[in-house]
Write a protein that holds these residues in place. Sequence first.
Motif, PDB file in Angstrom:
ATOM      1  N   PHE A   1       0.838  -1.210   0.000  1.00 54.19           N
ATOM      2  CA  PHE A   1       0.000   0.000   0.000  1.00 54.19           C
ATOM      3  C   PHE A   1       0.868   1.253   0.000  1.00 54.19           C
ATOM      4  CE2 PHE A   1      -3.196   2.861   2.190  1.00 54.19           C
ATOM      5  CZ  PHE A   1      -4.003   2.980   1.071  1.00 54.19           C
ATOM      6  N   ILE A   2       1.971   1.231   0.746  1.00 55.51           N
ATOM      7  CA  ILE A   2       2.900   2.367   0.747  1.00 55.51           C
ATOM      8  C   ILE A   2       3.457   2.587  -0.648  1.00 55.51           C
ATOM      9  CG2 ILE A   2       5.137   3.181   1.602  1.00 55.51           C
ATOM     10  CD1 ILE A   2       4.523   1.784   4.243  1.00 55.51           C
TER      11      ILE A   2
ATOM     12  N   ALA B   1       3.719   5.801  -5.600  1.00 64.98           N
ATOM     13  CA  ALA B   1       3.704   5.770  -7.065  1.00 64.98           C
ATOM     14  C   ALA B   1       2.648   6.702  -7.629  1.00 64.98           C
ATOM     15  CB  ALA B   1       3.471   4.341  -7.553  1.00 64.98           C
ATOM     16  N   THR B   2       1.526   6.832  -6.944  1.00 67.73           N
ATOM     17  CA  THR B   2       0.445   7.696  -7.415  1.00 67.73           C
ATOM     18  C   THR B   2       0.546   9.110  -6.855  1.00 67.73           C
ATOM     19  OG1 THR B   2      -0.944   6.910  -5.588  1.00 67.73           O
ATOM     20  CG2 THR B   2      -1.137   5.760  -7.695  1.00 67.73           C
ATOM     21  N   GLN B   3       1.567   9.360  -6.012  1.00 66.11           N
ATOM     22  CA  GLN B   3       1.795  10.668  -5.378  1.00 66.11           C
ATOM     23  C   GLN B   3       0.676  11.063  -4.423  1.00 66.11           C
ATOM     24  OE1 GLN B   3       2.556  13.521  -8.501  1.00 66.11           O
ATOM     25  NE2 GLN B   3       4.508  12.600  -9.057  1.00 66.11           N
ATOM     26  N   VAL B   4      -0.146  10.108  -4.044  1.00 67.96           N
ATOM     27  CA  VAL B   4      -1.193  10.391  -3.062  1.00 67.96           C
ATOM     28  C   VAL B   4      -0.587  10.599  -1.680  1.00 67.96           C
ATOM     29  CG1 VAL B   4      -3.256   9.459  -1.923  1.00 67.96           C
ATOM     30  CG2 VAL B   4      -2.935   9.154  -4.383  1.00 67.96           C
ATOM     31  N   ALA B   5       0.543   9.951  -1.403  1.00 73.02           N
ATOM     32  CA  ALA B   5       1.216  10.129  -0.110  1.00 73.02           C
ATOM     33  C   ALA B   5       1.596  11.591   0.103  1.00 73.02           C
ATOM     34  CB  ALA B   5       2.447   9.235  -0.034  1.00 73.02           C
ATOM     35  N   ASP B   6       2.111  12.243  -0.932  1.00 72.80           N
ATOM     36  CA  ASP B   6       2.475  13.659  -0.812  1.00 72.80           C
ATOM     37  C   ASP B   6       1.242  14.518  -0.551  1.00 72.80           C
ATOM     38  OD1 ASP B   6       5.109  12.976  -1.304  1.00 72.80           O
ATOM     39  OD2 ASP B   6       4.957  13.348  -3.460  1.00 72.80           O
TER      40      ASP B   6
ATOM     41  N   LYS C   1      -4.953   3.090 -11.216  1.00 76.38           N
ATOM     42  CA  LYS C   1      -4.214   2.920  -9.959  1.00 76.38           C
ATOM     43  C   LYS C   1      -4.482   4.081  -9.021  1.00 76.38           C
ATOM     44  CE  LYS C   1      -0.415   0.167 -11.888  1.00 76.38           C
ATOM     45  NZ  LYS C   1       1.050   0.134 -12.192  1.00 76.38           N
ATOM     46  N   LEU C   2      -4.543   5.295  -9.573  1.00 77.91           N
ATOM     47  CA  LEU C   2      -4.855   6.464  -8.751  1.00 77.91           C
ATOM     48  C   LEU C   2      -6.251   6.348  -8.161  1.00 77.91           C
ATOM     49  CD1 LEU C   2      -4.267   9.324  -7.720  1.00 77.91           C
ATOM     50  CD2 LEU C   2      -5.073  10.199  -9.928  1.00 77.91           C
ATOM     51  N   GLN C   3      -7.218   5.946  -8.966  1.00 73.40           N
ATOM     52  CA  GLN C   3      -8.586   5.792  -8.473  1.00 73.40           C
ATOM     53  C   GLN C   3      -8.673   4.686  -7.429  1.00 73.40           C
ATOM     54  OE1 GLN C   3     -10.550   5.184 -12.255  1.00 73.40           O
ATOM     55  NE2 GLN C   3     -11.260   7.305 -12.342  1.00 73.40           N
ATOM     56  N   LEU C   4      -7.891   3.626  -7.599  1.00 67.13           N
ATOM     57  CA  LEU C   4      -7.887   2.536  -6.629  1.00 67.13           C
ATOM     58  C   LEU C   4      -7.402   3.029  -5.268  1.00 67.13           C
ATOM     59  CD1 LEU C   4      -8.124  -0.468  -5.863  1.00 67.13           C
ATOM     60  CD2 LEU C   4      -5.793  -0.777  -6.737  1.00 67.13           C
ATOM     61  N   VAL C   5      -6.325   3.811  -5.248  1.00 69.45           N
ATOM     62  CA  VAL C   5      -5.803   4.344  -3.988  1.00 69.45           C
ATOM     63  C   VAL C   5      -6.798   5.333  -3.390  1.00 69.45           C
ATOM     64  CG1 VAL C   5      -3.960   5.692  -2.942  1.00 69.45           C
ATOM     65  CG2 VAL C   5      -3.409   3.984  -4.668  1.00 69.45           C
TER      66      VAL C   5
END
Length: 244
Positions: A49-50, A55-60, A101-105
Amino acid sequence: MRKQLLFPFLFLVYFFLCTKTFAQIAPAPPLRKDNITSILEKGGQFTSFIRLLKATQVADQINNQLSTPDPNDGLTIFAPSDNAFSGLKPGTLNSLSDQEKLQLVQFHILPTLISTSQFQTVSNPLRTQAGDVKGGKFPLNVTALGNQVNITTGVVNATVANTVFSDRRIAVYQVDQVLLPLQIFGPTPAPAPAPAKPEKDVPVSTPKASTGDTDSSGAMRLKFHPNAMVSFGFAFLGLIFWIL
């Protein structure tokens, strides 16, 4: 007398200056800053998950939101464990586009802070960062029975295993399955049937010409040629003379 008073005075001035200088040199203790990556790393079982969050820059995006002095509504994150990702079919993540992938996260993130006690009173379907749920594309429904919280996506049924982290800004819950959104992993609609091909034209055989004509009633009508009539007349006269 003056000399005796001057020495303590100088000592106090020296002590004051040294104390102020050391206070300026000593670094101030760092302010506490929540970081979604460090929170999940402490959990010890969210490597996959990390990797997706980075990878999708959602963490930022999450970290930027948490760094604000007073976040508006907070965040709720459903974090699938590594065992949850290992339960997916091989190649599932690799088959997704970057947008999917972005939508999945984003489907695992709620733009509001929800405590465990609030799961019993929330209105379904929950709104996620993946998009609006009015069109039925990203439905996320939660039901709470006692201490057990179940999540339904229309594709999978998951359970909240435990609380990883919670404060006034963010709540992170471990889930035992990857939340697969209906928009991406739902059944593929059957293709529309192809239009029927026109049948090939079958050639119609032409009936052979007959020796006679047919009238409107369908009966055969003989057709005599004028030369044939003359020949028949001579033959008839010859027969009469022969008889006589």
